[in-house]
Design an enzyme around this catalytic site. Structure first.
Site, PDB file in Angstrom:
ATOM      1  N   ARG A  68       0.823  -1.213   0.000  1.00  0.00           N
ATOM      2  CA  ARG A  68       0.000   0.000   0.000  1.00  0.00           C
ATOM      3  C   ARG A  68       0.852   1.255   0.000  1.00  0.00           C
ATOM      4  O   ARG A  68       0.454   2.285  -0.548  1.00  0.00           O
ATOM      5  CB  ARG A  68      -0.943  -0.018   1.208  1.00  0.00           C
ATOM      6  N   GLU A 105       1.525  -5.563  13.518  1.00  0.00           N
ATOM      7  CA  GLU A 105       0.399  -5.630  14.462  1.00  0.00           C
ATOM      8  C   GLU A 105      -0.202  -7.041  14.423  1.00  0.00           C
ATOM      9  O   GLU A 105      -0.705  -7.533  15.424  1.00  0.00           O
ATOM     10  CB  GLU A 105      -0.663  -4.582  14.088  1.00  0.00           C
TER      11      GLU A 105
END
Ligand SMILES: O=P(O)(O)OC[C@H]1O[C@H](OP(=O)(O)OP(=O)(O)O)[C@H](O)[C@@H]1O
Ligand SMILES: Nc1ncnc2[nH]cnc12
Length: 185
Positions: A68, A105
């Site tokens: 991204r 994460e």
């Protein structure tokens, strides 16, 4: 500017980002920039506002993080008139590489870059779509710094401050520059 000021100023863009609960694993609130990318005016405003947050003269090269991050880095590279280096996920680059493993994460990963892509002393602006724990950005900075680059600024569309990435970057001597803040996880 405080997080609250930033959020108020860019509320139009924040509204274009979708939140998907429990993706990719339970407990994660996934802040999905794909809905912002679908909006041409919104994406243009995103890049224009990010570009206005940095002096082009302070940057020699932009580093985009796959995947991204490439979208944001390519547009900023065009807006600022700077070249870019791709920090790619493992085994994607054809030339000789240097790489680093890092924690996310929600998992672990590895990024690599071509040896010789960055020259010692170049000021490199690190760019990604989103800052969460900061693991990805810190890995990118370590990779670039290992090649002699100066990395003192990193730019993101979204910051998730409760995950601590902005603080970790600051402690590592990197100023995080972000447009939108999502409080909570
Ligand atoms: O601050 P962190 O905790 O490191 O998280 C942020 C990173 O996580 C996402 O990428 P992801 O690894 O999901 O890959 P993608 O861009 O290929 O979707 C995002 O694009 C950042 O690169
Ligand atoms: N909560 C989150 N939403 C979107 N992308 C992420 N990358 C790491 N954490 C994320």
């Amino acid at each position: 500017m405080t997080d609250a000021d930033l959020t108020a100023r860019n509320a139009d863009l924040k509204a274009l980002i979708r939140t998907i609960p429990d993706y990719p694993i339970p407990g994660i609130q996934f802040r999905d920039v794909s809905t912002l990318l679908l909006d041409g005016a919104g994406f243009r405003a995103t890049i224009d506002r990010l570009a206005a947050m940095i002096e082009a003269e302070e940057v020699d090269l932009i580093a985009g993080i796959e995947a991204r991050g490439f979208i944001v880095a390519a547009a900023l590279s065009y807006a600022l008139g700077k070249g870019k280096v791709m920090l790619r996920k493992k085994s994607k680059l054809p030339g000789a590489t240097v790489g680093i493993d890092y924690a996310l994460e929600y998992g672990t990963d590895r990024i690599e870059m071509h040896l010789g892509a960055v020259k010692a002393g170049q000021r490199v602006l690190l760019v990604d779509d989103l800052l969460a724990t900061g693991g990805t950005a810190l890995a990118g900075a370590a990779l670039l710094r290992g090649q002699g680059a100066i990395v003192d600024k990193a730019m993101f569309i979204v910051d998730l401050p409760d995950l601590g990435g902005a603080q970790r970057l600051t402690e590592a001597g990197i100023e995080p520059i972000t447009l939108l803040v999502f409080a909570g996880h």
